[in-house]
Design a protein around this motif. Structure first.
Motif, PDB file in Angstrom:
ATOM      1  N   HIS A 177       0.830  -1.207   0.000  1.00 52.34           N
ATOM      2  CA  HIS A 177       0.000   0.000   0.000  1.00 52.34           C
ATOM      3  C   HIS A 177       0.867   1.260   0.000  1.00 52.34           C
ATOM      4  O   HIS A 177       0.586   2.227  -0.725  1.00 52.34           O
ATOM      5  CB  HIS A 177      -0.937   0.006   1.213  1.00 52.34           C
ATOM      6  CG  HIS A 177      -2.179  -0.811   1.019  1.00 52.34           C
ATOM      7  ND1 HIS A 177      -2.212  -2.175   1.234  1.00 52.34           N
ATOM      8  CD2 HIS A 177      -3.430  -0.463   0.624  1.00 52.34           C
ATOM      9  CE1 HIS A 177      -3.437  -2.624   0.981  1.00 52.34           C
ATOM     10  NE2 HIS A 177      -4.197  -1.608   0.611  1.00 52.34           N
ATOM     11  N   ALA A 181       1.254   4.020  -3.078  1.00 57.86           N
ATOM     12  CA  ALA A 181       1.092   5.456  -2.878  1.00 57.86           C
ATOM     13  C   ALA A 181       2.297   6.217  -3.413  1.00 57.86           C
ATOM     14  O   ALA A 181       2.154   7.268  -4.061  1.00 57.86           O
ATOM     15  CB  ALA A 181       0.887   5.754  -1.392  1.00 57.86           C
ATOM     16  N   ILE A 209      -3.891   1.537  -3.846  1.00 55.54           N
ATOM     17  CA  ILE A 209      -3.993   2.871  -3.252  1.00 55.54           C
ATOM     18  C   ILE A 209      -5.276   3.572  -3.698  1.00 55.54           C
ATOM     19  O   ILE A 209      -5.589   4.680  -3.244  1.00 55.54           O
ATOM     20  CB  ILE A 209      -2.737   3.728  -3.566  1.00 55.54           C
ATOM     21  CG1 ILE A 209      -2.556   4.790  -2.476  1.00 55.54           C
ATOM     22  CG2 ILE A 209      -2.802   4.340  -4.943  1.00 55.54           C
ATOM     23  CD1 ILE A 209      -2.459   4.254  -1.068  1.00 55.54           C
ATOM     24  N   ASP A 212      -9.955   3.408   0.217  1.00 57.49           N
ATOM     25  CA  ASP A 212     -10.263   4.535   1.092  1.00 57.49           C
ATOM     26  C   ASP A 212      -9.001   4.940   1.857  1.00 57.49           C
ATOM     27  O   ASP A 212      -8.408   4.120   2.559  1.00 57.49           O
ATOM     28  CB  ASP A 212     -11.363   4.099   2.072  1.00 57.49           C
ATOM     29  CG  ASP A 212     -11.760   5.187   3.053  1.00 57.49           C
ATOM     30  OD1 ASP A 212     -11.166   6.283   3.021  1.00 57.49           O
ATOM     31  OD2 ASP A 212     -12.662   4.930   3.870  1.00 57.49           O
ATOM     32  N   PRO A 213      -8.538   6.195   1.740  1.00 56.98           N
ATOM     33  CA  PRO A 213      -7.323   6.620   2.441  1.00 56.98           C
ATOM     34  C   PRO A 213      -7.383   6.390   3.947  1.00 56.98           C
ATOM     35  O   PRO A 213      -6.353   6.097   4.567  1.00 56.98           O
ATOM     36  CB  PRO A 213      -7.223   8.114   2.107  1.00 56.98           C
ATOM     37  CG  PRO A 213      -7.929   8.250   0.801  1.00 56.98           C
ATOM     38  CD  PRO A 213      -9.062   7.263   0.857  1.00 56.98           C
ATOM     39  N   VAL A 216      -6.360   2.763   4.519  1.00 54.57           N
ATOM     40  CA  VAL A 216      -4.922   2.541   4.328  1.00 54.57           C
ATOM     41  C   VAL A 216      -4.127   3.156   5.479  1.00 54.57           C
ATOM     42  O   VAL A 216      -3.179   2.548   5.993  1.00 54.57           O
ATOM     43  CB  VAL A 216      -4.462   3.120   2.976  1.00 54.57           C
ATOM     44  CG1 VAL A 216      -2.957   2.945   2.807  1.00 54.57           C
ATOM     45  CG2 VAL A 216      -5.207   2.441   1.836  1.00 54.57           C
ATOM     46  N   THR A 217      -4.505   4.356   5.904  1.00 51.95           N
ATOM     47  CA  THR A 217      -3.804   5.007   7.011  1.00 51.95           C
ATOM     48  C   THR A 217      -3.901   4.169   8.276  1.00 51.95           C
ATOM     49  O   THR A 217      -2.898   3.983   8.994  1.00 51.95           O
ATOM     50  CB  THR A 217      -4.383   6.412   7.254  1.00 51.95           C
ATOM     51  OG1 THR A 217      -4.206   7.195   6.071  1.00 51.95           O
ATOM     52  CG2 THR A 217      -3.675   7.099   8.411  1.00 51.95           C
TER      53      THR A 217
END
Length: 297
Positions: A177, A181, A209, A212-213, A216-217
């Motif tokens: 991931h 990015a 990527i 949904d950000p 991933v965060t």
């Protein structure tokens, strides 16, 4: 003995797909979601919508919501609790403290860059690995109840500890991931010509990527230590002579070890040895499980 009912909290892509797959298989399954649209979609798939949770309770919610997912719901004191979170050690610390040996951590290795109830797919788990945590104090009977749910929807169960899971998943999920990015951001800096020429290689290298950000965060920050270690290994690889790097990476990617069928007793050490060898459980027998390990020369 009849299979216990399953209650799924969170009816997005993973939870909704699990509930729909179990309903299609004739298993008693109920569910709940704070989103009325997700509840309606699950009900259309044969899932009973209710706040009372019994049998095996599956938390299919984002990592930041794990601690509060059961607020306002009524859970049977004897229910087994599991989750589908992509990070295990922090969730084990939180849910293990709340539920004791009733908690069994899990993580099905499937899903797409899509999310929400519109991404539900009852076949999502077919052939997928489902990591299932087996700690020193895990109740093996409860572990088997969760394992049987994974097997019922076509997954293969990989016995692991939470720490082993997080180390492994950092290498094969968190780092991809982050690299996706980085590749996408670098291509953006290269300008519109580069993006206009992007084709299959760029699409495949950056697909994840598109997720949904926030997901991933949570994935990378929730597993920050193992992810940083895994990323350091990638940096070290990039310092190697490129022909050697390309050859070694290619060899790993195309290797096909085959499979050898094994039977493993219902014993923690034996089950973990199966997972550490790269194998998985495919079937429950009376006093054993059947599965496979890689058949390397």
């Amino acid at each position: 003995m009849p299979a216990p009912p399953v209650s799924v909290v969170g009816l997005g892509q993973l939870g909704g797909s699990l509930a729909a797959a179990l309903a299609a298989a004739g298993r008693p399954v109920s569910g709940w979601d704070v989103d009325p649209a997700a509840r309606d979609a699950a009900e259309d798939a044969g899932v009973a919508i209710r706040r009372e949770l019994t049998g095996v309770v599956v938390l299919a919610v984002p990592l930041p919501a794990m601690a509060t997912a059961l607020d306002g719901l009524r859970i049977d004191p004897g229910a087994t609790v599991t989750d589908l979170g992509s990070v295990k050690a922090p969730v084990l610390a939180e849910l293990g403290a709340a539920h004791g040996d009733r908690y069994v951590g899990g993580h099905p290795m499937c899903g797409t860059e899509r999310s929400g109830h519109t991404a539900v797919d009852p076949t999502l788990f077919a052939g997928a690995r489902w990591a299932l945590c087996l700690e020193a104090d895990t109740d093996l009977r409860r572990w088997l109840r969760v394992a049987e749910i994974a097997l019922a929807v076509g997954a293969e169960v990989v016995p692991v500890t939470a720490a082993e899971h997080d180390d492994a998943v950092a290498a094969i999920s968190a780092v991809p991931h982050l690299l996706a990015a980085a590749v996408a951001a670098a291509a953006g800096q290269a300008g519109p010509l580069a993006l206009s020429l992007a084709a299959g290689s760029f699409r495949d290298a950056t697909r994840v990527i598109g997720s949904d950000p926030a997901f991933v965060t949570a994935l990378v920050t929730g597993n920050a230590g193992p992810a940083a270690t895994a990323l350091d290994r990638v940096r070290a690889q990039l310092e190697r002579p490129w022909p050697e790097l390309v050859a070694d990476g290619h060899a790993v990617r195309v290797a096909d070890a085959g499979r050898r069928t094994v039977r493993v007793p219902l014993d923690r050490a034996a089950l973990l040895a199966l997972g550490r060898a790269g194998g998985a459980v495919t079937r429950r027998l009376a006093a054993f499980v059947e599965g496979w390990v890689p058949d390397r020369p």
